[in-house]
Scaffold this active site. Structure first.
Site, mmCIF file in Angstrom:
data_model
loop_
_atom_site.group_PDB
_atom_site.id
_atom_site.type_symbol
_atom_site.label_atom_id
_atom_site.label_comp_id
_atom_site.label_asym_id
_atom_site.label_seq_id
_atom_site.Cartn_x
_atom_site.Cartn_y
_atom_site.Cartn_z
ATOM 1 N N ASN A 8 0.790 -1.294 -0.113
ATOM 2 C CA ASN A 8 0.042 -0.004 -0.028
ATOM 3 C C ASN A 8 0.875 1.168 -0.141
ATOM 4 O OD1 ASN A 8 -1.239 2.106 1.182
ATOM 5 N ND2 ASN A 8 -2.928 0.917 1.775
ATOM 6 N N HIS B 239 0.823 6.023 1.956
ATOM 7 C CA HIS B 239 1.616 7.157 2.791
ATOM 8 C C HIS B 239 2.790 7.674 2.132
ATOM 9 C CE1 HIS B 239 -1.399 6.902 5.573
ATOM 10 N NE2 HIS B 239 -1.247 5.424 5.611
ATOM 11 N N HIS C 293 -5.740 3.506 -1.833
ATOM 12 C CA HIS C 293 -6.881 3.910 -1.170
ATOM 13 C C HIS C 293 -7.240 5.353 -1.738
ATOM 14 C CE1 HIS C 293 -9.846 4.372 2.381
ATOM 15 N NE2 HIS C 293 -10.149 4.619 1.375
ATOM 16 N N ARG D 143 -9.447 8.163 -1.207
ATOM 17 C CA ARG D 143 -10.438 8.537 -0.302
ATOM 18 C C ARG D 143 -11.352 9.611 -0.798
ATOM 19 N NH1 ARG D 143 -10.748 7.800 5.267
ATOM 20 N NH2 ARG D 143 -9.277 6.230 5.877
ATOM 21 N N ARG E 295 -7.147 12.709 0.567
ATOM 22 C CA ARG E 295 -6.074 13.114 1.305
ATOM 23 C C ARG E 295 -4.595 12.476 1.127
ATOM 24 N NH1 ARG E 295 -7.485 10.044 6.839
ATOM 25 N NH2 ARG E 295 -9.623 11.076 6.415
ATOM 26 N N GLU F 195 -8.658 0.353 -3.243
ATOM 27 C CA GLU F 195 -9.544 0.327 -1.931
ATOM 28 C C GLU F 195 -10.777 1.598 -2.274
ATOM 29 O OE1 GLU F 195 -7.115 0.602 1.513
ATOM 30 O OE2 GLU F 195 -6.328 -1.153 1.416
ATOM 31 N N THR G 27 -8.605 3.810 8.537
ATOM 32 C CA THR G 27 -9.565 3.039 8.109
ATOM 33 C C THR G 27 -9.782 2.058 9.634
ATOM 34 O OG1 THR G 27 -9.085 2.640 5.955
ATOM 35 C CG2 THR G 27 -10.918 1.321 6.768
ATOM 36 N N GLU H 122 -10.866 -9.356 3.488
ATOM 37 C CA GLU H 122 -9.866 -8.846 3.891
ATOM 38 C C GLU H 122 -10.162 -8.640 5.223
ATOM 39 O OE1 GLU H 122 -7.221 -6.257 1.797
ATOM 40 O OE2 GLU H 122 -6.440 -5.646 3.834
ATOM 41 N N HIS I 71 -3.950 -4.054 7.962
ATOM 42 C CA HIS I 71 -4.049 -2.905 8.718
ATOM 43 C C HIS I 71 -3.192 -3.043 10.212
ATOM 44 C CE1 HIS I 71 -5.968 0.894 9.686
ATOM 45 N NE2 HIS I 71 -5.620 0.789 10.931
HETATM 46 N N1 PXP Z 1 -5.894 -2.907 3.894
HETATM 47 C C1 PXP Z 1 -6.813 -2.123 3.877
HETATM 48 C C2 PXP Z 1 -8.356 -2.724 3.508
HETATM 49 C C3 PXP Z 1 -6.850 -0.948 4.276
HETATM 50 O O1 PXP Z 1 -7.695 0.191 4.416
HETATM 51 C C4 PXP Z 1 -5.602 -0.487 4.695
HETATM 52 C C5 PXP Z 1 -5.207 0.845 5.152
HETATM 53 O O2 PXP Z 1 -5.886 1.274 6.262
HETATM 54 C C6 PXP Z 1 -4.431 -1.542 4.865
HETATM 55 C C7 PXP Z 1 -4.860 -2.555 4.537
HETATM 56 C C8 PXP Z 1 -3.167 -1.016 5.076
HETATM 57 O O3 PXP Z 1 -2.799 -0.888 6.478
HETATM 58 P P1 PXP Z 1 -1.493 -0.167 6.901
HETATM 59 O O4 PXP Z 1 -1.242 0.938 6.286
HETATM 60 O O5 PXP Z 1 -1.886 0.376 8.466
HETATM 61 O O6 PXP Z 1 -0.428 -1.283 6.763
#
Ligand code: PXP
Length: 241
Positions: free
Chosen positions: A9, A12, A45, A47, A51, A72, A103, A153, A194
């Site tokens: 992901n 960030h 994601h 949003r 953001r 996402e 999330t 998930e 997450h």
């Molecule tokens: N999976 C989903 C569905 C998410 O929404 C997120 C981000 O919130 C993640 C995985 C990745 O989470 P993290 O950035 O905390 O590793």
């Protein structure tokens, strides 16, 4: 044990870029580097408030990437329109609250059954693999299955919070394990994500029925330490040329 997949992901990377409204660091560059480094898919994601990832990031990443994009998205008409336009390989439907930092929990599948049904139907027509981001409980798994999801998930946030505090994780771990097993027996693909770190991901990777992990925040955070030394050395060289 079967090889587990890692979805990276990159949200960030965009958060850092947007903090200064700069053009760096580029999420596209991050996606391509993740691909080169063995990521099985790239998760982004988009949003409602944009953001982190923006529409143009999705557009460029979709054009340049060879591995699957896992988009996402909140279950809204706006996002559905975007998904059917860009046709990512995978969609993971997630809940979204404007003021949340991240999330915070899984979907309320029961409450949003009708909306989810409509959205899943359209995504299926577009041949997009659908995952629902849910809390690890049997009733949400059954509902997800009945709605026609291909995957679930499991939200690992509760587990990670307990784990990071050094508290006993037995109950939380069991919930994940039982849920994964139940979903797998129904024929669903089981993913998890997450808040995962090296240590918590290792612990959860012991659950055989989970085949894919989606990890972001920790990867971006850890990359600071992996890359800091090289970057500083390079700067010292440049300013002393
Ligand atoms: N999976 C989903 C569905 C998410 O929404 C997120 C981000 O919130 C993640 C995985 C990745 O989470 P993290 O950035 O905390 O590793």
């Amino acid at each position: 044990m079967k090889i587990k997949k890692l979805g990276v992901n990159i949200d960030h990377v965009a958060t850092i870029r947007n903090a200064r409204d700069e053009i760096y660091p580029s999420p596209v560059k991050a996606a391509l580097l993740a691909q080169k480094s063995g990521a099985d898919s790239i998760t982004i994601h988009l949003r409602e408030d944009r953001r982190h990832i923006r529409d143009n990031d999705l557009k460029i990443i979709k054009n340049k990437l060879r591995i699957p994009i896992n988009l996402e998205m909140a279950p809204t008409n706006e996002m559905l329109k975007i998904a059917t336009k860009f046709k990512p390989s995978f969609v993971c439907i997630v809940p979204e609250k404007r003021k949340e930092v991240t999330t915070e929990g899984g979907l309320n599948v029961k409450k949003q059954k009708k909306t989810l049904y409509k959205i899943i139907k359209v995504l299926k027509k577009n041949k997009i693999r659908i995952s629902l981001f849910i809390e690890p409980n049997i009733s949400d798994i059954k509902l997800s299955y009945n709605l026609g999801a291909d995957c679930i998930e499991l939200h690992t946030g509760e587990f990670c919070n307990i784990f990071n505090k050094g508290k006993k994780t037995y109950n939380s771990f069991s919930k994940l394990k039982r849920s994964a097993n139940f979903a797998k027996r129904l024929g669903l693909e089981v993913h998890a994500g997450h808040g995962l770190t090296y240590k918590s991901a290792y612990k959860i990777s012991r659950i055989n029925d989970i085949s894919e992990f989606n990890i972001g925040h920790f990867i971006v955070a850890e990359s600071i330490f992996v890359g800091l030394k090289k970057t500083i050395k390079k700067f010292k060289k440049i300013i002393n040329k």
